[in-house]
Design a protein around this motif. Structure first.
Motif, PDB file in Angstrom:
ATOM      1  N   VAL A  96       0.661  -1.260   0.047  1.00 41.11           N
ATOM      2  CA  VAL A  96       0.007   0.110  -0.251  1.00 41.11           C
ATOM      3  C   VAL A  96       0.608   1.554   0.092  1.00 41.11           C
ATOM      4  O   VAL A  96       0.461   2.315  -0.700  1.00 41.11           O
ATOM      5  CB  VAL A  96      -0.764   0.039   1.215  1.00 41.11           C
ATOM      6  N   VAL A  97       1.626   1.722   1.161  1.00 38.61           N
ATOM      7  CA  VAL A  97       2.498   2.326   1.037  1.00 38.61           C
ATOM      8  C   VAL A  97       3.595   2.553  -0.714  1.00 38.61           C
ATOM      9  O   VAL A  97       3.873   3.596  -0.964  1.00 38.61           O
ATOM     10  CB  VAL A  97       3.581   2.439   2.311  1.00 38.61           C
ATOM     11  N   GLU A  98       4.100   1.517  -1.415  1.00 40.51           N
ATOM     12  CA  GLU A  98       4.641   1.948  -2.632  1.00 40.51           C
ATOM     13  C   GLU A  98       3.076   2.335  -2.934  1.00 40.51           C
ATOM     14  O   GLU A  98       4.144   2.755  -4.222  1.00 40.51           O
ATOM     15  CB  GLU A  98       4.860   0.111  -2.175  1.00 40.51           C
ATOM     16  N   LYS A  99       2.608   1.988  -3.583  1.00 41.14           N
ATOM     17  CA  LYS A  99       1.467   2.490  -4.022  1.00 41.14           C
ATOM     18  C   LYS A  99       1.138   4.156  -3.927  1.00 41.14           C
ATOM     19  O   LYS A  99       1.266   4.229  -5.071  1.00 41.14           O
ATOM     20  CB  LYS A  99      -0.739   1.772  -4.283  1.00 41.14           C
ATOM     21  N   VAL A 100       1.150   4.158  -3.401  1.00 43.06           N
ATOM     22  CA  VAL A 100       0.989   5.620  -2.615  1.00 43.06           C
ATOM     23  C   VAL A 100       2.353   6.414  -3.301  1.00 43.06           C
ATOM     24  O   VAL A 100       2.002   7.501  -3.509  1.00 43.06           O
ATOM     25  CB  VAL A 100       0.394   5.834  -0.959  1.00 43.06           C
ATOM     26  N   GLN A 101       3.394   5.978  -3.121  1.00 44.20           N
ATOM     27  CA  GLN A 101       4.511   6.772  -3.471  1.00 44.20           C
ATOM     28  C   GLN A 101       4.526   6.481  -4.533  1.00 44.20           C
ATOM     29  O   GLN A 101       5.198   7.936  -5.313  1.00 44.20           O
ATOM     30  CB  GLN A 101       5.546   5.657  -2.591  1.00 44.20           C
ATOM     31  N   GLY A 140       2.184   9.887  -6.605  1.00 43.79           N
ATOM     32  CA  GLY A 140       3.272  10.716  -5.464  1.00 43.79           C
ATOM     33  C   GLY A 140       3.529  11.117  -4.375  1.00 43.79           C
ATOM     34  O   GLY A 140       3.494  12.335  -4.736  1.00 43.79           O
ATOM     35  N   LYS A 141       2.801  10.965  -3.949  1.00 46.03           N
ATOM     36  CA  LYS A 141       2.894  11.155  -2.231  1.00 46.03           C
ATOM     37  C   LYS A 141       3.859  10.329  -1.204  1.00 46.03           C
ATOM     38  O   LYS A 141       4.498   9.364  -1.529  1.00 46.03           O
ATOM     39  CB  LYS A 141       1.280  10.323  -2.113  1.00 46.03           C
ATOM     40  N   ARG A 142       3.944  11.122  -0.651  1.00 48.04           N
ATOM     41  CA  ARG A 142       4.473  10.685   0.925  1.00 48.04           C
ATOM     42  C   ARG A 142       4.018  10.118   2.205  1.00 48.04           C
ATOM     43  O   ARG A 142       2.844  10.118   1.996  1.00 48.04           O
ATOM     44  CB  ARG A 142       5.688  11.773   1.079  1.00 48.04           C
ATOM     45  N   VAL A 143       3.847   8.805   2.399  1.00 45.44           N
ATOM     46  CA  VAL A 143       3.950   7.875   3.779  1.00 45.44           C
ATOM     47  C   VAL A 143       5.329   7.886   4.967  1.00 45.44           C
ATOM     48  O   VAL A 143       6.128   7.711   5.098  1.00 45.44           O
ATOM     49  CB  VAL A 143       3.823   6.607   3.508  1.00 45.44           C
ATOM     50  N   GLU A 144       4.669   8.946   6.133  1.00 49.15           N
ATOM     51  CA  GLU A 144       4.826   8.575   7.349  1.00 49.15           C
ATOM     52  C   GLU A 144       4.697   7.489   7.953  1.00 49.15           C
ATOM     53  O   GLU A 144       3.759   7.233   7.932  1.00 49.15           O
ATOM     54  CB  GLU A 144       5.272   9.856   7.460  1.00 49.15           C
ATOM     55  N   ASN A 145       5.381   6.670   9.045  1.00 40.88           N
ATOM     56  CA  ASN A 145       5.211   5.814   9.980  1.00 40.88           C
ATOM     57  C   ASN A 145       5.653   6.407  10.947  1.00 40.88           C
ATOM     58  O   ASN A 145       6.272   6.688  11.506  1.00 40.88           O
ATOM     59  CB  ASN A 145       5.816   4.482   9.176  1.00 40.88           C
ATOM     60  N   ALA A 146       3.955   5.793  12.260  1.00 41.23           N
ATOM     61  CA  ALA A 146       4.508   6.020  13.535  1.00 41.23           C
ATOM     62  C   ALA A 146       4.093   5.118  14.126  1.00 41.23           C
ATOM     63  O   ALA A 146       3.229   4.034  13.869  1.00 41.23           O
ATOM     64  CB  ALA A 146       4.274   6.983  13.775  1.00 41.23           C
ATOM     65  N   SER A 147       4.745   3.962  14.817  1.00 42.28           N
ATOM     66  CA  SER A 147       4.565   2.538  15.923  1.00 42.28           C
ATOM     67  C   SER A 147       5.191   3.114  17.195  1.00 42.28           C
ATOM     68  O   SER A 147       6.615   3.313  16.806  1.00 42.28           O
ATOM     69  CB  SER A 147       4.050   1.705  14.303  1.00 42.28           C
ATOM     70  N   PHE A 148       4.595   2.059  17.872  1.00 42.09           N
ATOM     71  CA  PHE A 148       6.055   1.587  19.092  1.00 42.09           C
ATOM     72  C   PHE A 148       6.220   0.271  18.636  1.00 42.09           C
ATOM     73  O   PHE A 148       5.898  -0.489  17.519  1.00 42.09           O
ATOM     74  CB  PHE A 148       4.407   0.795  19.998  1.00 42.09           C
ATOM     75  N   LYS A 149       7.743   0.483  19.554  1.00 36.96           N
ATOM     76  CA  LYS A 149       8.506  -0.462  19.227  1.00 36.96           C
ATOM     77  C   LYS A 149       7.803  -2.242  19.647  1.00 36.96           C
ATOM     78  O   LYS A 149       8.070  -3.099  18.329  1.00 36.96           O
ATOM     79  CB  LYS A 149       9.525  -0.605  19.986  1.00 36.96           C
ATOM     80  N   VAL A 160      10.265   1.134   4.112  1.00 37.69           N
ATOM     81  CA  VAL A 160      10.064   1.423   2.454  1.00 37.69           C
ATOM     82  C   VAL A 160       9.109   3.228   2.659  1.00 37.69           C
ATOM     83  O   VAL A 160       9.360   3.663   1.672  1.00 37.69           O
ATOM     84  CB  VAL A 160       8.805   0.745   2.496  1.00 37.69           C
ATOM     85  N   CYS A 161       8.292   2.867   4.155  1.00 38.02           N
ATOM     86  CA  CYS A 161       8.557   5.159   4.452  1.00 38.02           C
ATOM     87  C   CYS A 161       8.972   5.715   4.197  1.00 38.02           C
ATOM     88  O   CYS A 161      10.095   5.121   4.050  1.00 38.02           O
ATOM     89  CB  CYS A 161       7.335   4.619   5.268  1.00 38.02           C
ATOM     90  N   ASP A 162       8.741   7.403   3.642  1.00 37.90           N
ATOM     91  CA  ASP A 162       9.253   7.764   4.059  1.00 37.90           C
ATOM     92  C   ASP A 162      10.001   8.949   5.069  1.00 37.90           C
ATOM     93  O   ASP A 162      11.037   9.449   5.164  1.00 37.90           O
ATOM     94  CB  ASP A 162       8.876   9.175   2.983  1.00 37.90           C
TER      95      ASP A 162
END
Length: 217
Positions: free
Chosen positions: A145-150, A153-162, A172-174
């Protein structure tokens, strides 16, 4: 002299849009498993504000499954509490999207949330509704999904707990935000720390004499 041969730490260059628009997609199940293990309660409104920074926010979405059908008493009580929590999110301006949980012999399981999130991320990207998607999840299933959104032409940021974070997804995220490092800004402990018991007058006097005169009584 030896220092010049040391391997330099790679620095990821972060490119941003001018007047950047962001949309936040929160995987409720993934966050629940992380915070349940860490014994934390999340203030999602505060989390969204931290992640958006000073950028224009299209909307924050929260995805979760809810039990349905003929429910036993304990599950109905759990659903009542969950609905209260979801209402709080709605009142905080976070759009809640739900799907029915699947009932199995082992209990209720969540199926289809990742597809719902993926559909919204890609659909809104095609509609040019945002410049950057902020995916709050550690599930590696989101990599395509991230790669498709990229590709759109869009950026993707990821936030998560370890605890529930996928290294492959982060890579793979920006940009990546490790929530453990900033959890003090948007979480509170589920179990408040125990207050120190009140000491008796005699105990206080013993400590006072010991600290001042070094006298034991």
């Amino acid at each position: 002299m030896i220092g010049i041969f040391r391997k330099r730490k790679e620095v990821k260059i972060i490119h941003r849009y001018i007047n950047e628009r962001v949309a936040v997609f929160i995987d409720g199940g993934n966050m629940f498993h992380a915070t349940n293990a860490l014994k934390l309660k999340i203030n999602y409104r505060r989390l969204v504000e931290i992640l958006r920074k000073d950028r224009w926010l299209l909307r924050a979405y929260f995805y979760t499954g809810i039990p349905s059908g003929d429910l036993p008493k304990e599950v109905r009580e759990q659903l009542r509490r969950q609905q209260g929590f979801l209402n709080e999110l709605q009142n905080a301006g976070i759009k809640v999207k739900t799907i029915p949980l699947k009932k199995t012999p082992e209990g209720y399981i969540e199926k289809g949330i990742d597809i719902l999130i993926a559909t919204d991320m890609i659909s809104l990207a095609y509609k040019d509704a945002y410049d950057t998607a902020i995916l709050v999840s550690g599930d590696s299933d989101f990599i395509p999904v991230v790669e498709k959104v990229q590709e759109i032409g869009k950026r993707v940021e990821n936030a998560s707990f370890k605890k529930t974070s996928s290294y492959e997804l982060r890579k793979v995220c920006d940009e990546f935000v490790l929530l453990d490092n900033i959890k003090h800004r948007f979480t509170t402990p589920l179990i408040p720390p125990k207050k120190e018991e009140e000491k008796s007058f005699v105990q206080k006097m013993k400590e006072f004499l010991k600290n001042i005169f070094g006298v034991k009584r």
